[in-house]
Design an enzyme around this catalytic site. Structure first.
Site, PDB file in Angstrom:
ATOM      1  CE  LYS A 288      -2.222  -0.676   3.748  1.00 48.29           C
ATOM      2  NZ  LYS A 288      -1.435  -1.966   4.505  1.00 48.29           N
TER       3      LYS A 288
ATOM      4  NE  ARG B 294      -3.124  -0.553  10.856  1.00 35.82           N
ATOM      5  CZ  ARG B 294      -2.110  -0.073  10.173  1.00 35.82           C
ATOM      6  NH1 ARG B 294      -2.230   1.138   9.584  1.00 35.82           N
ATOM      7  NH2 ARG B 294      -1.181  -0.752   9.818  1.00 35.82           N
TER       8      ARG B 294
ATOM      9  NE  ARG C  71       7.974  -3.837   5.815  1.00 35.99           N
ATOM     10  CZ  ARG C  71       6.676  -3.290   5.756  1.00 35.99           C
ATOM     11  NH1 ARG C  71       6.198  -3.176   4.705  1.00 35.99           N
ATOM     12  NH2 ARG C  71       6.245  -2.901   6.833  1.00 35.99           N
TER      13      ARG C  71
ATOM     14  NE  ARG D 278       7.627  -0.603   9.822  1.00 32.41           N
ATOM     15  CZ  ARG D 278       6.637  -0.409   9.425  1.00 32.41           C
ATOM     16  NH1 ARG D 278       6.639  -0.072   8.112  1.00 32.41           N
ATOM     17  NH2 ARG D 278       5.418  -1.135   9.983  1.00 32.41           N
TER      18      ARG D 278
ATOM     19  NE  ARG E 107       3.006  -4.779  11.466  1.00 33.40           N
ATOM     20  CZ  ARG E 107       4.108  -4.748  10.608  1.00 33.40           C
ATOM     21  NH1 ARG E 107       5.392  -5.476  10.940  1.00 33.40           N
ATOM     22  NH2 ARG E 107       4.009  -4.044   9.326  1.00 33.40           N
TER      23      ARG E 107
HETATM   24  P1  ADP Z   1       1.955  -1.583   8.258  1.00 42.77           P
HETATM   25  O1  ADP Z   1       0.772  -1.420   7.468  1.00 42.77           O
HETATM   26  O2  ADP Z   1       2.973  -2.505   7.590  1.00 42.77           O
HETATM   27  O3  ADP Z   1       1.502  -2.441   9.580  1.00 42.77           O
HETATM   28  P2  ADP Z   1       2.143   0.970   8.926  1.00 42.77           P
HETATM   29  O4  ADP Z   1       3.284   1.898   8.890  1.00 42.77           O
HETATM   30  O5  ADP Z   1       0.765   1.315   8.323  1.00 42.77           O
HETATM   31  O6  ADP Z   1       2.591  -0.305   8.843  1.00 42.77           O
HETATM   32  O7  ADP Z   1       1.625   1.082  10.480  1.00 42.77           O
HETATM   33  C1  ADP Z   1       2.680   0.573  11.836  1.00 42.77           C
HETATM   34  C2  ADP Z   1       1.962   0.630  13.145  1.00 42.77           C
HETATM   35  O8  ADP Z   1       1.551   1.895  13.463  1.00 42.77           O
HETATM   36  C3  ADP Z   1       0.739  -0.363  13.232  1.00 42.77           C
HETATM   37  O9  ADP Z   1       1.220  -1.550  13.567  1.00 42.77           O
HETATM   38  C4  ADP Z   1      -0.054   0.339  14.327  1.00 42.77           C
HETATM   39  O10 ADP Z   1       0.683  -0.051  15.519  1.00 42.77           O
HETATM   40  C5  ADP Z   1       0.094   1.690  14.038  1.00 42.77           C
HETATM   41  N1  ADP Z   1      -0.833   2.577  13.264  1.00 42.77           N
HETATM   42  C6  ADP Z   1      -0.695   2.904  11.928  1.00 42.77           C
HETATM   43  N2  ADP Z   1      -2.095   3.350  11.767  1.00 42.77           N
HETATM   44  C7  ADP Z   1      -2.908   2.953  12.524  1.00 42.77           C
HETATM   45  C8  ADP Z   1      -4.240   3.173  12.805  1.00 42.77           C
HETATM   46  N3  ADP Z   1      -5.116   3.645  11.951  1.00 42.77           N
HETATM   47  N4  ADP Z   1      -4.883   2.882  14.066  1.00 42.77           N
HETATM   48  C9  ADP Z   1      -4.101   2.277  14.935  1.00 42.77           C
HETATM   49  N5  ADP Z   1      -2.788   2.188  14.868  1.00 42.77           N
HETATM   50  C10 ADP Z   1      -2.100   2.413  13.589  1.00 42.77           C
END
Ligand code: ADP
Length: 233
Positions: A18, A93, A132, A159, A170
């Site tokens: 994404k 989310r 990654r 990360r 996750r």
């Molecule tokens: P990925 O989609 O690979 O998990 P992101 O960079 O989108 O990585 O998100 C990393 C982390 O940030 C998530 O695992 C969560 O802990 C937090 N996060 C991101 N967006 C949200 C959201 N909309 N609601 C709650 N937590 C979020």
């Protein structure tokens, strides 16, 4: 000429690409790609109180609370660079976040965003996430083991939430919420995107669905520009 407002939400599991596609669509449409994960990681790096609170949540693979996320997104969408639209990557989310965004957009009479739901097999996701690495400086993602960032030469790191335990968490949380999100959005402007294809092929699909027009002369994609009512008259 009047520029059209384009709003897109990218749904899908972590590791489905994404972020890469959000950046490409952002460049093609000239509107910001907003990654809530990136916003949170910056907050952590800044050492702010909020940053310190969310750091542990992020490393565990859990979700940050809806209230905080809703506030972060409402503030970001109110910034002037969102005037012609935005691409949301990582938000909503949860169902509560989707309902919040709905109320926010209704209040602004802003129309409704297109939803792009990326999907990929779980096996492929685990392989991708475990392999990654990202640049400590610019955040660019590298799929394999590169010695350093090919843009700025900075070191690459994994990360904290790309460790196997956090990856499993996750994905578990994603599965828990995704069905509700799909049910909420599927009767709207909802599109499924098969994410196991080459990034370029996915971009072509996405650009077409998001209304990016191909400039035949240069073969380059250009933002869709609509004629204003006065120009049509
Ligand atoms: P990925 O989609 O690979 O998990 P992101 O960079 O989108 O990585 O998100 C990393 C982390 O940030 C998530 O695992 C969560 O802990 C937090 N996060 C991101 N967006 C949200 C959201 N909309 N609601 C709650 N937590 C979020």
């Amino acid at each position: 000429m009047q520029r059209r407002r384009t709003m897109s939400i990218l749904l899908g599991p972590p590791g489905s690409g994404k972020g890469t596609q959000a950046k490409r669509l952002s460049a093609a449409l000239g509107i910001p790609a907003i990654s809530t994960g990136e916003i949170l990681r910056h907050e952590c790096q800044s050492g702010s109180t909020v940053g310190r609170q969310v750091e542990r949540v992020l490393a565990s693979g859990q979700l940050v609370g809806d209230e905080l996320m809703n506030e972060v997104v409402a503030k970001r969408l109110s910034q002037s660079d969102c005037e012609y639209g935005w691409i949301l990557d990582g938000f909503p989310r949860t169902l509560a976040q989707a309902q919040f965004l709905d109320r926010l957009l209704k209040g602004q009479d802003a129309g409704f965003p297109a939803i792009f739901d990326f999907f990929l097999s779980e096996k492929e996701l685990v392989t991708r996430l475990g392999g990654r690495h990202e640049c400590v400086q610019c955040g660019r993602i590298f799929a394999g083991l590169a010695p350093q960032c090919d843009i700025d030469g900075s070191p690459l790191v994994q990360r904290a939430d790309d460790q196997p335990k956090a990856i499993r968490e996750r994905l578990r949380i994603y599965r828990q919420n995704s069905g509700k999100l799909v049910r909420f959005y599927r009767r709207r402007n909802y599109h499924r995107i098969w994410a196991a294809r080459a990034p370029e092929t996915i971009s072509q699909d996405l650009f077409r669905l998001a209304g990016v027009e191909r400039n035949e002369a240069g073969g380059k994609y250009e933002p869709l520009v609509l004629a204003s009512p006065s120009a049509c008259a």
